[in-house]
Scaffold this motif. Structure first.
Motif, PDB file in Angstrom:
ATOM      1  N   THR A  53     -55.689  62.400 -93.516  1.00  0.00           N
ATOM      2  CA  THR A  53     -56.203  61.340 -94.382  1.00  0.00           C
ATOM      3  C   THR A  53     -55.714  61.571 -95.811  1.00  0.00           C
ATOM      4  O   THR A  53     -55.602  62.708 -96.265  1.00  0.00           O
ATOM      5  CB  THR A  53     -57.742  61.302 -94.369  1.00  0.00           C
ATOM      6  N   TYR A  54     -55.404  60.474 -96.497  1.00  0.00           N
ATOM      7  CA  TYR A  54     -54.994  60.531 -97.899  1.00  0.00           C
ATOM      8  C   TYR A  54     -55.782  59.485 -98.682  1.00  0.00           C
ATOM      9  O   TYR A  54     -55.873  58.328 -98.267  1.00  0.00           O
ATOM     10  CB  TYR A  54     -53.499  60.254 -98.054  1.00  0.00           C
ATOM     11  N   ASP A  55     -56.343  59.906 -99.801  1.00  0.00           N
ATOM     12  CA  ASP A  55     -57.051  58.971-100.672  1.00  0.00           C
ATOM     13  C   ASP A  55     -56.052  58.101-101.420  1.00  0.00           C
ATOM     14  O   ASP A  55     -54.897  58.496-101.648  1.00  0.00           O
ATOM     15  CB  ASP A  55     -57.921  59.720-101.682  1.00  0.00           C
ATOM     16  N   ARG A  56     -56.510  56.927-101.822  1.00  0.00           N
ATOM     17  CA  ARG A  56     -55.658  56.035-102.605  1.00  0.00           C
ATOM     18  C   ARG A  56     -55.127  56.760-103.838  1.00  0.00           C
ATOM     19  O   ARG A  56     -55.871  57.460-104.535  1.00  0.00           O
ATOM     20  CB  ARG A  56     -56.457  54.807-103.052  1.00  0.00           C
ATOM     21  N   SER A 111     -52.847  59.178-103.692  1.00  0.00           N
ATOM     22  CA  SER A 111     -52.290  60.485-103.316  1.00  0.00           C
ATOM     23  C   SER A 111     -50.811  60.347-102.977  1.00  0.00           C
ATOM     24  O   SER A 111     -50.414  59.472-102.202  1.00  0.00           O
ATOM     25  CB  SER A 111     -53.029  61.049-102.099  1.00  0.00           C
ATOM     26  N   GLY A 151     -54.519  51.695 -93.580  1.00  0.00           N
ATOM     27  CA  GLY A 151     -54.219  51.722 -95.002  1.00  0.00           C
ATOM     28  C   GLY A 151     -52.851  51.144 -95.325  1.00  0.00           C
ATOM     29  O   GLY A 151     -52.224  50.476 -94.498  1.00  0.00           O
ATOM     30  N   GLU A 195     -46.643  57.286-101.393  1.00  0.00           N
ATOM     31  CA  GLU A 195     -47.966  57.294-102.021  1.00  0.00           C
ATOM     32  C   GLU A 195     -48.920  56.395-101.238  1.00  0.00           C
ATOM     33  O   GLU A 195     -48.543  55.300-100.800  1.00  0.00           O
ATOM     34  CB  GLU A 195     -47.840  56.777-103.456  1.00  0.00           C
ATOM     35  N   ALA A 196     -50.148  56.851-101.067  1.00  0.00           N
ATOM     36  CA  ALA A 196     -51.173  56.029-100.438  1.00  0.00           C
ATOM     37  C   ALA A 196     -51.578  54.921-101.400  1.00  0.00           C
ATOM     38  O   ALA A 196     -52.121  55.179-102.467  1.00  0.00           O
ATOM     39  CB  ALA A 196     -52.380  56.883-100.056  1.00  0.00           C
ATOM     40  N   ASP A 227     -56.720  53.956 -99.175  1.00  0.00           N
ATOM     41  CA  ASP A 227     -57.100  55.104 -98.353  1.00  0.00           C
ATOM     42  C   ASP A 227     -56.391  55.009 -97.008  1.00  0.00           C
ATOM     43  O   ASP A 227     -56.428  53.959 -96.355  1.00  0.00           O
ATOM     44  CB  ASP A 227     -58.613  55.134 -98.135  1.00  0.00           C
ATOM     45  N   CYS A 228     -55.717  56.091 -96.595  1.00  0.00           N
ATOM     46  CA  CYS A 228     -54.845  56.056 -95.411  1.00  0.00           C
ATOM     47  C   CYS A 228     -55.262  57.081 -94.360  1.00  0.00           C
ATOM     48  O   CYS A 228     -55.756  58.162 -94.681  1.00  0.00           O
ATOM     49  CB  CYS A 228     -53.395  56.348 -95.805  1.00  0.00           C
TER      50      CYS A 228
END
Length: 220
Positions: free
Chosen positions: A33-36, A38, A56, A97-98, A101-102
């Motif tokens: 998971t990657y936050d927006r 990131s 995402g 880049e995210a 949220d991905c």
């Protein structure tokens, strides 16, 4: 595991492989998971991997010599991307880049190679996907080379509009990065569109009031 299997079953890249292979693939991929905001891939990053975007949005971008950020591609749910030299495809100096949220599945090169060797249909599906993406890149390059700022912005708004006639969640800076132009230029052009009754501009919300006229501008 069940959610991962369902996603892999729906992804057209893996259409035609057996349930046993899907189980193997589900066990071989790592869920990340990657936050927006990131940045999870850098231009100098080594190692070949396949990313499968489950949820995402992802922006691929470059940094210009003057420091500007240029988004070359935005990827959506279900897209496959990454460093895949065997298919002549890579991120080629881009950051990933995210944009939201991905949730991303990651598959290593050895596992991808083994999957392709056992299931040539996966290679054909990947090549078809890359061909579609290459065609889209060609259209974007044509727009960058020959389209005016007004035409590019009008086309962008028409591409991004939702079922309610609204473009949501994008700042002027975001739009500038997607189109490779300065934020001030976006603001000026949107101001012109607003004065002509084509759009209504609010904070991170643009309502398209006259899509037909925007389409005419996009085609100039």
């Amino acid at each position: 595991m069940d959610g991962k299997l369902a996603f892999l079953r729906e992804n057209r890249i893996f259409a035609g492989i057996s349930d046993a292979e899907r189980w193997w693939l589900a066990n071989s991929t790592t869920m990340v998971t990657y936050d927006r905001g990131s940045v999870f891939h850098m231009p100098d990053q080594k190692g070949e991997v396949l990313f499968i975007l489950k949820r995402g949005r992802v922006n691929l971008f470059r940094i210009a010599p003057d420091g500007r950020k240029l988004i070359t591609t935005q990827l959506h749910h279900g897209t496959v991307f990454g460093e895949m030299a065997m298919f002549g495809q890579g991120l080629y100096g881009c950051h990933a880049e995210a944009a939201a949220d991905c949730l991303i599945c990651v598959l290593s090169r050895p596992d991808l190679t083994g999957l392709v060797m056992r299931n040539p249909v996966v290679a054909l599906n990947l090549l078809e996907e890359l061909g579609v993406r290459l065609h889209a890149c060609g259209s974007e390059l044509e727009s960058l080379a020959f389209g005016s700022v007004a035409a590019r912005l009008a086309g962008f708004l028409l591409d991004e509009v939702d079922a309610f006639g609204t473009v949501l969640g994008l700042s002027h800076q975001d739009i500038g990065e997607r189109l490779g132009i300065y934020r001030e230029t976006v603001s000026q052009t949107l101001g012109r569109f607003r004065n002509e009754g084509l759009v209504a501009v609010e904070t991170r919300r643009i309502r398209l009031l006259d899509p037909k006229r925007l389409l005419v501008i996009a085609q100039l």
